[in-house]
Design a protein around this motif. Structure first.
Motif, mmCIF file in Angstrom:
data_model
loop_
_atom_site.group_PDB
_atom_site.id
_atom_site.type_symbol
_atom_site.label_atom_id
_atom_site.label_comp_id
_atom_site.label_asym_id
_atom_site.label_seq_id
_atom_site.Cartn_x
_atom_site.Cartn_y
_atom_site.Cartn_z
ATOM 1 N N ASP A 167 -0.804 2.423 -8.927
ATOM 2 C CA ASP A 167 -1.454 3.541 -8.249
ATOM 3 C C ASP A 167 -1.792 4.647 -9.243
ATOM 4 O OD1 ASP A 167 -1.142 2.310 -5.710
ATOM 5 O OD2 ASP A 167 0.932 3.011 -5.636
ATOM 6 N N GLY A 222 -10.004 9.489 -12.542
ATOM 7 C CA GLY A 222 -10.488 8.223 -12.013
ATOM 8 C C GLY A 222 -11.491 7.523 -12.901
ATOM 9 N N LYS A 280 -10.619 7.285 -2.342
ATOM 10 C CA LYS A 280 -11.673 6.326 -2.668
ATOM 11 C C LYS A 280 -11.099 4.995 -3.136
ATOM 12 C CE LYS A 280 -14.977 9.970 -3.830
ATOM 13 N NZ LYS A 280 -15.671 10.694 -4.943
ATOM 14 N N ALA A 281 -9.875 5.034 -3.665
ATOM 15 C CA ALA A 281 -9.208 3.803 -4.100
ATOM 16 C C ALA A 281 -8.562 3.064 -2.933
ATOM 17 C CB ALA A 281 -8.156 4.126 -5.151
ATOM 18 N N LYS A 310 -4.990 4.354 -11.185
ATOM 19 C CA LYS A 310 -6.227 4.688 -10.490
ATOM 20 C C LYS A 310 -6.724 6.082 -10.870
ATOM 21 C CE LYS A 310 -5.420 1.726 -6.448
ATOM 22 N NZ LYS A 310 -4.386 0.898 -7.052
ATOM 23 N N GLN A 334 0.838 -1.188 0.000
ATOM 24 C CA GLN A 334 0.000 0.000 0.000
ATOM 25 C C GLN A 334 0.877 1.244 0.000
ATOM 26 O OE1 GLN A 334 -2.716 0.497 3.374
ATOM 27 N NE2 GLN A 334 -4.381 0.651 1.883
ATOM 28 N N THR A 387 -9.829 10.787 -5.526
ATOM 29 C CA THR A 387 -9.755 9.507 -6.240
ATOM 30 C C THR A 387 -8.845 8.528 -5.514
ATOM 31 O OG1 THR A 387 -10.187 10.595 -8.351
ATOM 32 C CG2 THR A 387 -9.162 8.424 -8.435
ATOM 33 N N LEU A 388 -7.713 9.026 -5.020
ATOM 34 C CA LEU A 388 -6.784 8.161 -4.292
ATOM 35 C C LEU A 388 -7.405 7.643 -2.993
ATOM 36 C CD1 LEU A 388 -3.508 10.217 -4.821
ATOM 37 C CD2 LEU A 388 -4.149 8.071 -5.950
#
Length: 294
Positions: free
Chosen positions: A152, A131, A28-29, A155, A7, A25-26
Motif C-alpha cells: 500500500d 503516486g 484512485k488505487a 502506491k 484490502q 492517490t489511495l
C-alpha cells in the motif's frame, strides 16, 4: 488470501495539500479511504473521488486498519491524536507530518505508551508527485507496519525502510532538504547576480541545471573523503578556493546582490584557513559544521 493481499482500510487525518494528494492517490488505487480535517470543507473533492468523509477524527480512526497523520506540525499531531489515543490502541499509525527527528522519537514513545504501533515517514516529494515514479517516502520505526503495508505504501511512492529508530527517516529527510534548500537559494543568488547584466532567470536556469547536475556527480567522492577523515588536498585545498570565493563575494557586491547566501560560505572557508586548515579540502567544512574544530 494473505494479510498483504487483503484490502486495507485507510484513514487520512489532515487534508492540506499533501494530505489531499495522499488520500486521492489511495482512493484512485482502490483502497477504502476515510478522510478527516480539522477545518471542514477540504474533503469535498475527495468524497467526489470515492473517499468517505468522517464527522470527527475518532470516526475516521474507527473505520481504519491503517491511520495516516499528515498534519501541519508536531504540536498539531498531539492536538489531534491525544484525545483519541484510546481509539488508536491496536491500530497501525503512520506519521507523515514533517517532524524533527527528536519529535518523531517522542511520538514513537508516546505511541508505545498507548499500545499503538508506530511508523514515521519523511516525504521526499511535493504533492503533485505523490503516486508517480518520482516520489519517494522514507520510513523508520515499526518494521511490522512497514512489512505488512509495504504494498500500500508503494502506491504513494517508492518506500524505503531505515530501521527501528523512529527518528532516522526524519533525519534523512531534513538532511536531504537542507541540501535542496542550499541548492535552490544558491540558484536564486546566481539569478540575482546575472539580472544585473540583463540576463533572465530562465536563461540562467538552462546553464545552471546542467552545471548542478554535473557537479552532483562529485558527491560520492566527497563522501569518501569525509568518511575517511583524511582531508589532505594537494590539488584544490581551502587556500585554492579562498581567492575564488572572495571574488564571488566581490562580484555579488558589484551586482548589488546581498550576501545572505554566499557570506556564510565565505566565513566557513575563512575560519578553516584561520584554524590552520589551509591545506585541507573543502570537505572538512563538514567537521566545522559538526563543531569539530580541534
Amino acid at each position: 488470501m494473505t494479510a498483504n493481499e487483503q484490502q486495507t482500510n485507510v484513514a487520512v487525518l489532515g487534508l492540506g495539500p499533501m494530505g489531499r494528494a495522499i488520500a486521492a492517490t489511495l482512493v484512485k488505487a482502490g483502497l477504502p479511504t476515510t478522510v478527516w480535517n480539522r477545518t471542514p470543507g477540504k474533503d469535498t473533492e475527495l468524497i467526489g473521488l470515492g473517499a468517505v468523509g468522517a464527522i470527527d477524527s475518532a470516526a475516521a480512526i474507527e473505520a481504519a486498519d491503517l491511520v495516516v497523520a499528515v498534519l501541519s506540525d508536531h504540536a498539531s499531531v498531539h492536538t489531534v491524536l491525544d484525545p483519541v489515543a484510546d481509539r488508536l490502541r491496536g491500530k497501525a499509525l503512520i506519521n507523515l507530518t514533517s517532524t524533527a527527528p527528536e519529535d518523531s522519537r517522542e511520538l514513537a514513545a508516546w505511541a508505545a505508551a498507548h499500545e499503538i504501533d508506530f511508523l514515521d515517514g519523511g516525504i521526499m516529494a511535493v504533492p503533485p508527485m505523490i503516486g508517480t515514479p518520482g516520489a519517494s517516502i522514507l520510513y523508520s520505526g515499526s518494521a511490522a507496519i512497514f512489512d505488512r503495508y509495504h504494498g500500500d505504501l508503494e502506491k504513494l511512492g517508492s518506500a524505503e525502510y531505515f530501521g527501528a529508530d523512529a527518528g532516522t527517516a526524519a533525519l534523512y529527510d531534513f538532511a536531504l532538504l537542507a541540501g535542496m534548500y542550499a541548492m535552490f537559494t544558491g540558484f536564486f543568488h546566481g539569478a540575482a547576480m546575472v539580472r544585473s547584466a540583463g540576463i533572465s532567470a530562465s536563461d540562467f536556469a538552462t546553464r545552471a541545471s546542467a552545471y548542478v547536475a554535473a557537479m552532483a556527480e562529485l558527491l560520492p567522492a566527497y563522501a569518501e573523503v569525509i568518511d575517511s577523515g583524511d582531508y589532505t588536498d594537494d590539488v584544490q585545498p581551502a587556500s585554492f578556493h579562498k581567492p575564488a570565493f572572495d571574488a564571488i563575494v566581490r562580484a555579488s557586491r558589484d551586482a548589488g546582490v546581498a550576501l545572505d547566501i554566499v557570506g556564510p560560505v565565505k566565513n566557513l572557508i575563512d575560519r578553516q584557513i584561520a584554524d590552520g586548515r589551509a591545506g585541507e579540502g573543502l570537505e572538512r567544512i563538514t567537521e566545522e559544521l559538526a563543531g569539530h574544530r580541534e
